[in-house]
Design a protein around this motif. Structure first.
Motif, PDB file in Angstrom:
ATOM      1  N   LEU A  46       0.831  -1.212   0.000  1.00 48.61           N
ATOM      2  CA  LEU A  46       0.000   0.000   0.000  1.00 48.61           C
ATOM      3  C   LEU A  46       0.866   1.262   0.000  1.00 48.61           C
ATOM      4  N   LEU A  47       2.027   1.168   0.642  1.00 55.89           N
ATOM      5  CA  LEU A  47       2.946   2.322   0.628  1.00 55.89           C
ATOM      6  C   LEU A  47       3.422   2.603  -0.799  1.00 55.89           C
ATOM      7  N   VAL A  48       3.798   1.536  -1.505  1.00 56.34           N
ATOM      8  CA  VAL A  48       4.251   1.680  -2.906  1.00 56.34           C
ATOM      9  C   VAL A  48       3.112   2.216  -3.768  1.00 56.34           C
ATOM     10  N   LEU A  49       1.908   1.673  -3.570  1.00 54.50           N
ATOM     11  CA  LEU A  49       0.748   2.112  -4.361  1.00 54.50           C
ATOM     12  C   LEU A  49       0.465   3.598  -4.136  1.00 54.50           C
ATOM     13  N   GLY A  50       0.543   4.044  -2.877  1.00 55.36           N
ATOM     14  CA  GLY A  50       0.247   5.445  -2.552  1.00 55.36           C
ATOM     15  C   GLY A  50       1.243   6.419  -3.153  1.00 55.36           C
ATOM     16  N   LYS A  51       2.482   5.958  -3.278  1.00 51.18           N
ATOM     17  CA  LYS A  51       3.518   6.865  -3.812  1.00 51.18           C
ATOM     18  C   LYS A  51       3.631   6.813  -5.338  1.00 51.18           C
ATOM     19  N   ALA A  52       3.115   5.726  -5.940  1.00 53.63           N
ATOM     20  CA  ALA A  52       3.286   5.535  -7.394  1.00 53.63           C
ATOM     21  C   ALA A  52       2.725   6.687  -8.237  1.00 53.63           C
ATOM     22  N   PRO A  53       1.512   7.200  -7.956  1.00 54.13           N
ATOM     23  CA  PRO A  53       0.979   8.261  -8.840  1.00 54.13           C
ATOM     24  C   PRO A  53       1.884   9.482  -8.910  1.00 54.13           C
ATOM     25  N   PHE A  54       2.452   9.874  -7.786  1.00 48.04           N
ATOM     26  CA  PHE A  54       3.308  11.058  -7.789  1.00 48.04           C
ATOM     27  C   PHE A  54       4.628  10.764  -8.490  1.00 48.04           C
ATOM     28  N   SER A  55       5.224   9.600  -8.170  1.00 45.93           N
ATOM     29  CA  SER A  55       6.562   9.330  -8.698  1.00 45.93           C
ATOM     30  C   SER A  55       6.575   9.192 -10.213  1.00 45.93           C
ATOM     31  N   PHE A  56       5.506   8.661 -10.811  1.00 43.06           N
ATOM     32  CA  PHE A  56       5.575   8.513 -12.275  1.00 43.06           C
ATOM     33  C   PHE A  56       4.956   9.697 -13.008  1.00 43.06           C
ATOM     34  N   ALA A  57       3.864  10.259 -12.428  1.00 43.38           N
ATOM     35  CA  ALA A  57       3.205  11.341 -13.174  1.00 43.38           C
ATOM     36  C   ALA A  57       4.031  12.620 -13.156  1.00 43.38           C
ATOM     37  N   SER A  58       4.940  12.753 -12.192  1.00 48.63           N
ATOM     38  CA  SER A  58       5.751  13.968 -12.147  1.00 48.63           C
ATOM     39  C   SER A  58       7.140  13.732 -12.746  1.00 48.63           C
ATOM     40  N   ALA A  59       7.319  12.606 -13.462  1.00 47.95           N
ATOM     41  CA  ALA A  59       8.626  12.322 -14.073  1.00 47.95           C
ATOM     42  C   ALA A  59       8.800  13.181 -15.328  1.00 47.95           C
ATOM     43  N   TYR A  60       9.790  14.036 -15.322  1.00 43.87           N
ATOM     44  CA  TYR A  60       9.991  14.991 -16.420  1.00 43.87           C
ATOM     45  C   TYR A  60      10.125  14.271 -17.768  1.00 43.87           C
ATOM     46  N   ASP A  61      10.854  13.145 -17.772  1.00 44.64           N
ATOM     47  CA  ASP A  61      11.090  12.431 -19.037  1.00 44.64           C
ATOM     48  C   ASP A  61       9.791  11.997 -19.713  1.00 44.64           C
ATOM     49  N   LEU A  62       8.758  11.753 -18.907  1.00 48.23           N
ATOM     50  CA  LEU A  62       7.490  11.293 -19.483  1.00 48.23           C
ATOM     51  C   LEU A  62       6.682  12.415 -20.132  1.00 48.23           C
ATOM     52  N   SER A  63       7.086  13.665 -19.874  1.00 44.25           N
ATOM     53  CA  SER A  63       6.321  14.786 -20.438  1.00 44.25           C
ATOM     54  C   SER A  63       6.411  14.816 -21.965  1.00 44.25           C
ATOM     55  N   VAL A  64       7.340  14.047 -22.522  1.00 45.35           N
ATOM     56  CA  VAL A  64       7.470  13.957 -23.974  1.00 45.35           C
ATOM     57  C   VAL A  64       6.223  13.300 -24.593  1.00 45.35           C
ATOM     58  N   VAL A  65       5.556  12.436 -23.828  1.00 42.64           N
ATOM     59  CA  VAL A  65       4.424  11.668 -24.382  1.00 42.64           C
ATOM     60  C   VAL A  65       3.254  12.571 -24.802  1.00 42.64           C
ATOM     61  N   PRO A  66       2.685  13.400 -23.878  1.00 41.53           N
ATOM     62  CA  PRO A  66       1.535  14.209 -24.316  1.00 41.53           C
ATOM     63  C   PRO A  66       1.881  15.175 -25.442  1.00 41.53           C
ATOM     64  N   LEU A  67       3.117  15.658 -25.465  1.00 44.78           N
ATOM     65  CA  LEU A  67       3.498  16.629 -26.494  1.00 44.78           C
ATOM     66  C   LEU A  67       3.582  15.973 -27.874  1.00 44.78           C
ATOM     67  N   PHE A  68       4.188  14.789 -27.936  1.00 44.33           N
ATOM     68  CA  PHE A  68       4.243  14.104 -29.231  1.00 44.33           C
ATOM     69  C   PHE A  68       2.851  13.623 -29.660  1.00 44.33           C
ATOM     70  N   VAL A  69       2.020  13.241 -28.685  1.00 43.16           N
ATOM     71  CA  VAL A  69       0.642  12.837 -29.017  1.00 43.16           C
ATOM     72  C   VAL A  69      -0.091  14.036 -29.627  1.00 43.16           C
ATOM     73  N   LEU A  70       0.124  15.226 -29.045  1.00 39.84           N
ATOM     74  CA  LEU A  70      -0.534  16.436 -29.562  1.00 39.84           C
ATOM     75  C   LEU A  70      -0.023  16.781 -30.961  1.00 39.84           C
ATOM     76  N   MET A  71       1.285  16.617 -31.164  1.00 40.40           N
ATOM     77  CA  MET A  71       1.851  16.932 -32.486  1.00 40.40           C
ATOM     78  C   MET A  71       1.182  16.061 -33.564  1.00 40.40           C
ATOM     79  N   GLY A  72       1.042  14.778 -33.271  1.00 36.71           N
ATOM     80  CA  GLY A  72       0.392  13.874 -34.225  1.00 36.71           C
ATOM     81  C   GLY A  72      -1.076  14.224 -34.422  1.00 36.71           C
TER      82      GLY A  72
END
Lengths: 433, 167
Positions: A46-72
């Motif tokens: 449960l500790l891992v589950l509670g921290k997962a949304p913040f740790s992955f959604a705030s990962a700078y490297d992943l911000s490339v995904v919505p931008l390339f999706v928008l470009m397409g």
């Protein structure tokens, strides 16, 4: 029960839940959380589950995904796709199968700004298929070239699939983009070869068109400058050292919007639709990724991947033989599973195995995407087939299956070439880095 | 759709617009940062933190819309050979499992969020509390819960026959 057995039970439950209509994100997240709890106790899970949304959604490297999706999405919503298709059609005019060649060519060029296969098939089903039908093309060639050409979007950079593979397999995204370039162009050439072969053996499937004048061809080739400019600015900018992948995606998207708006190919309504659609697609993709991350944590705890690698090594099987087995496995899996799900479920297990056998994980990522392309177009469950069927009227499923089956030859040749010459994927990343 | 459903749809739509605004903001701040760095050799301080913040917004503020529009990817292979009643039951089970998972997730993020605020954690470049990031996550997840609940409720009211059986 050993952790490995618990892991295998987890896999079985996951597959069962997915086939029982549980959303993939929920199935991954639920099995990952419960599996983790079985191995390490509920407080840790449960500790891992509670921290997962913040740790992955705030990962700078992943911000490339919505931008390339928008470009397409902007490229697909605006008139760029139509303009591109018409330009390539004029450039290759005068030969049999020109419209089918233009479909594949336009998909390859659009793939340079779009990382989504489904968006490209949807676009081509409106832009290219009606044109081919008007020109009395056989449906098998018209539909086959549209579904197969659509797969080029996930191999030619930027590719959302390669980004997700890079995140799960912990590989450099710029290197993966570079690795996908030559195989992507080669696949486009092979698909054009399939069009040529079909029109050679069945000339009645594609009536010849009148050749355009030289001036007209020149004008048409100039019409492609926008997409080339966006591609060289964004993807070229990464390798020139100007931008990080996120910056390249932002600059490329901005340039796409400005160019499309300046040439009156994009209305405010179309832009709004593209932005709303892209943000929603991102939320859906990231929710799956959240589930996949929980599942990956569980799989790491089970030690399945190192155990499998150890077992295969102990059997002293030839690396190529194991890789052929993996290829067959992915082709079968592609009959039932959606492409992103395939990557998220299997990469945590197969990537360490491929590495243990001495294969480069950059090469493996490209091979995986080519195999996923096969899954997208091979009957009966290819997702691109369903997208095209939903977008085009009066599609006979049999015609669609036969048409896509012809183009699978191109993928088969590319897989064989990648196995025989890994440098096809590895040369460019080595030169650039 | 009843008043509850309409209210949820309106909430999901407005949160979706906020998510779309985050996407535009992410693009614009990055382009501005690149331009400032290239032209004036003065990058915008805190771009990295803001991009992360907007990413959290894009993802979590649009989750209610994803659930309401049933856009979560699911494999419907079983539809080809299961009876309509079985499909209905599977839909309800899937929606219930989704609601349970979301509820557990929403409940579990509260603890780390409170800890983050209590310990005064801030972003790496800007003096911005990480509590704002957590607030977006909590808002998105808790707004998704009624959407998932509504879809479960809707599952009970679906027709028990396949569309072709109606013809």
């Amino acid at each position: 029960m050993t952790p490995q057995i618990i892991g295998l039970v987890g896999f079985a439950v996951l597959v069962a839940l997915i086939f029982l209509r549980v959303p993939v994100a929920v199935a991954l997240g639920a099995v990952g959380t419960v599996g983790y709890a079985v191995l390490d106790g509920w407080p840790a899970a449960l500790l891992v589950l509670g921290k997962a949304p913040f740790s992955f959604a705030s990962a700078y490297d992943l911000s490339v995904v919505p931008l390339f999706v928008l470009m397409g999405a902007v490229a697909a919503h605006s008139g760029m796709a139509t303009e591109l298709f018409q330009s390539i059609n004029v450039m290759f005019s005068g030969r049999r199968g020109t419209l089918a060649t233009a479909t594949v060519g336009a998909c390859a060029a659009l793939g340079a700004v779009s990382g989504s296969s489904l968006a490209m098939v949807a676009t081509m089903s409106h832009v290219a298929v009606p044109e081919m039908r008007r020109a009395n093309y056989d449906d098998r060639l018209a539909l086959g070239s549209a579904v197969a050409g659509g797969t080029l979007g996930i191999l030619i950079p930027p590719s959302v699939m390669l980004i997700f593979y890079g995140i799960i397999a912990v590989q450099s995204i710029p290197k993966l983009f570079a690795a996908g370039m030559i195989p992507g162009l080669l696949l486009a050439a092979l698909q054009i070869g399939v069009v040529k072969a079909i029109t050679w053996f069945r000339p009645e499937w594609a009536p010849a068109t009148k050749p355009a004048a030289f001036a007209e061809r020149l004008k048409a080739s100039i019409g492609m400058w926008k997409l080339l400019f966006i591609f060289f600015l964004s993807i070229g900018g990464i390798y020139a050292g100007w931008f990080s992948p996120t910056e390249a995606a932002a600059v490329g998207t901005f340039a796409t919007i400005v160019l499309a708006a300046a040439s009156r190919e994009l209305t405010l309504e179309q832009l709004t639709d593209a932005i709303v659609e892209s943000s929603r697609t991102t939320a859906m993709l990231f929710f799956i990724l959240l589930g996949a991350i929980m599942f990956s944590y569980f799989i790491v705890q089970t030690q399945i991947a190192p155990s499998l690698a150890h077992w295969v090594t102990a059997l002293r099987l030839p690396g190529l033989g194991v890789m052929l087995f993996i290829i067959v496995f992915y082709i079968l899996l592609g009959s039932f599973l959606e492409s992103l799900t395939m990557i998220l479920i299997t990469v945590p297990v197969f990537a360490p195995l491929a590495q243990e056998l001495g294969f480069s994980l950059i090469w493996f990522g490209v091979l995986l995407v080519v195999l996923i392309e096969v899954g997208l177009i091979h009957p009966p469950m290819g997702m691109n087939l369903f997208v095209l069927q939903s977008q085009v009227d009066d599609v006979k499923l049999g015609q669609l299956y036969i048409g896509s089956a012809y183009f699978l030859v191109a993928n088969a040749i590319l897989i064989a070439l990648l196995l025989a010459f890994p440098e096809l994927a590895l040369w460019l990343p080595r030169v650039l880095y | 759709m009843g008043p509850g459903g309409r209210a949820l749809a309106a909430l999901a739509r407005w949160l979706g617009y906020a998510s779309a605004a985050c996407l535009i903001a992410m693009m614009m701040i990055t382009v501005a940062d690149v331009t400032m760095r290239a032209v004036f050799n003065r990058p915008i301080a805190g771009t990295y933190d803001l991009v992360q913040f907007f990413l959290v917004g894009i993802v979590f503020l649009n989750l209610p819309a994803v659930f309401l529009a049933e856009e979560n990817i699911a494999v419907d292979l079983v539809d080809h050979f299961a009876s309509a009643g079985t499909i209905g039951l599977l839909r309800i089970t899937a929606a219930a499992l989704g609601l349970a998972f979301l509820g557990l997730l929403a409940w579990q993020v509260i603890g780390p969020a409170i800890d983050s605020v209590r310990f005064g954690e801030t972003a790496s470049d800007l003096p911005m509390s990480l509590g704002y990031y957590w607030a977006l996550i909590i808002l998105g997840l808790f707004a998704t819960l009624p959407a998932a609940g509504y879809m479960l409720h809707k599952g009970f009211g679906r027709p028990t026959r396949r569309p072709e059986e109606h013809r």
